[in-house]
Design an enzyme around this catalytic site. Structure first.
Site, short mmCIF file in Angstrom:
data_model
loop_
_atom_site.label_atom_id
_atom_site.label_comp_id
_atom_site.label_asym_id
_atom_site.label_seq_id
_atom_site.Cartn_x
_atom_site.Cartn_y
_atom_site.Cartn_z
N GLN A 76 21.86 -35.70 34.82
CA GLN A 76 20.74 -35.08 35.55
C GLN A 76 21.23 -33.87 36.33
O GLN A 76 22.14 -33.97 37.16
CB GLN A 76 20.11 -36.11 36.51
CG GLN A 76 18.89 -35.56 37.24
CD GLN A 76 18.22 -36.61 38.12
OE1 GLN A 76 18.69 -37.75 38.24
NE2 GLN A 76 17.13 -36.23 38.76
N HIS A 78 12.11 -35.99 36.27
CA HIS A 78 11.42 -35.29 35.18
C HIS A 78 11.63 -36.03 33.87
O HIS A 78 12.70 -36.58 33.61
CB HIS A 78 11.88 -33.83 35.06
CG HIS A 78 13.37 -33.65 35.05
ND1 HIS A 78 14.13 -33.71 36.19
CD2 HIS A 78 14.23 -33.42 34.04
CE1 HIS A 78 15.40 -33.51 35.89
NE2 HIS A 78 15.49 -33.34 34.59
P1 5GP Z 1 18.21 -32.51 33.51
O1 5GP Z 1 19.55 -32.07 32.97
O2 5GP Z 1 18.21 -32.54 35.02
O3 5GP Z 1 17.70 -33.78 32.90
O4 5GP Z 1 17.19 -31.40 33.04
C1 5GP Z 1 16.85 -30.29 33.79
C2 5GP Z 1 16.10 -29.37 32.86
O5 5GP Z 1 15.44 -28.39 33.64
C3 5GP Z 1 17.00 -28.62 31.88
O6 5GP Z 1 16.60 -28.92 30.54
C4 5GP Z 1 16.81 -27.16 32.25
O7 5GP Z 1 16.83 -26.30 31.13
C5 5GP Z 1 15.47 -27.17 32.94
N1 5GP Z 1 15.30 -26.12 33.93
C6 5GP Z 1 16.21 -25.76 34.89
N2 5GP Z 1 15.71 -24.77 35.64
C7 5GP Z 1 14.47 -24.49 35.15
C8 5GP Z 1 13.46 -23.55 35.54
O8 5GP Z 1 13.59 -22.77 36.48
N3 5GP Z 1 12.30 -23.56 34.81
C9 5GP Z 1 12.12 -24.42 33.76
N4 5GP Z 1 10.96 -24.34 33.10
N5 5GP Z 1 13.05 -25.31 33.38
C10 5GP Z 1 14.21 -25.35 34.07
#
Ligand code: 5GP
Ligand code: ZN
Length: 114
Positions: free
Chosen positions: A94, A100
């Site tokens: 994460q 999310h």
């Molecule tokens: P995690 O790795 O926390 O499960 O996923 C975070 C996700 O958020 C990643 O897939 C990354 O590309 C996305 N993300 C990060 N910053 C932004 C942003 O500013 N806008 C959008 N639309 N997605 C983002």
């Protein structure tokens, strides 16, 4: 305190490519898509991760998942299938500490995950 990125997106202070919105959840396209379709579904209320959920959030969690499946259907992914992922904490990968749900589709997924 640094403002939470996804809270800022919910507030409209940071733009996003919105896919769905209601009073409880927001869905928008991932900025760095890992599949032809890659959408994030988040609660509007700040919850850091799955690990922070309380019993009172059960209905909200159901609504998040139902929203994810509805989006998958709407994006035409339901026939071929798709993947729903929630990363939790450091080992879970994460990166953004606001709960999310990833909805990924449009290509064959691999298993096991990396
Ligand atoms: P995690 O790795 O926390 O499960 O996923 C975070 C996700 O958020 C990643 O897939 C990354 O590309 C996305 N993300 C990060 N910053 C932004 C942003 O500013 N806008 C959008 N639309 N997605 C983002
Ligand atoms: Zn937040």
């Amino acid at each position: 305190m640094t403002p939470c990125l996804f809270c800022e997106i919910c507030a409209g202070n940071i733009p996003s490519a919105e896919v769905f919105s209601d009073d409880q959840v927001l869905a928008f396209r991932d900025i760095d898509p890992q599949a032809p379709t890659h959408i994030l579904v988040i609660p509007r209320r700040h919850i850091a991760s799955l690990a922070e959920l309380a019993p009172a959030d059960t209905e909200l969690l159901g609504h998040l998942l139902m929203t994810a499946t509805g989006i998958a259907e709407g994006e035409g992914l339901a026939g071929a299938g798709y993947r729903v992922v929630v990363n939790c904490g450091r080992h879970g990968g994460q990166a953004v500490d606001h709960l999310h749900v990833h909805v990924l589709g449009g290509r064959q997924m691999a298993w096991p995950p990396g």
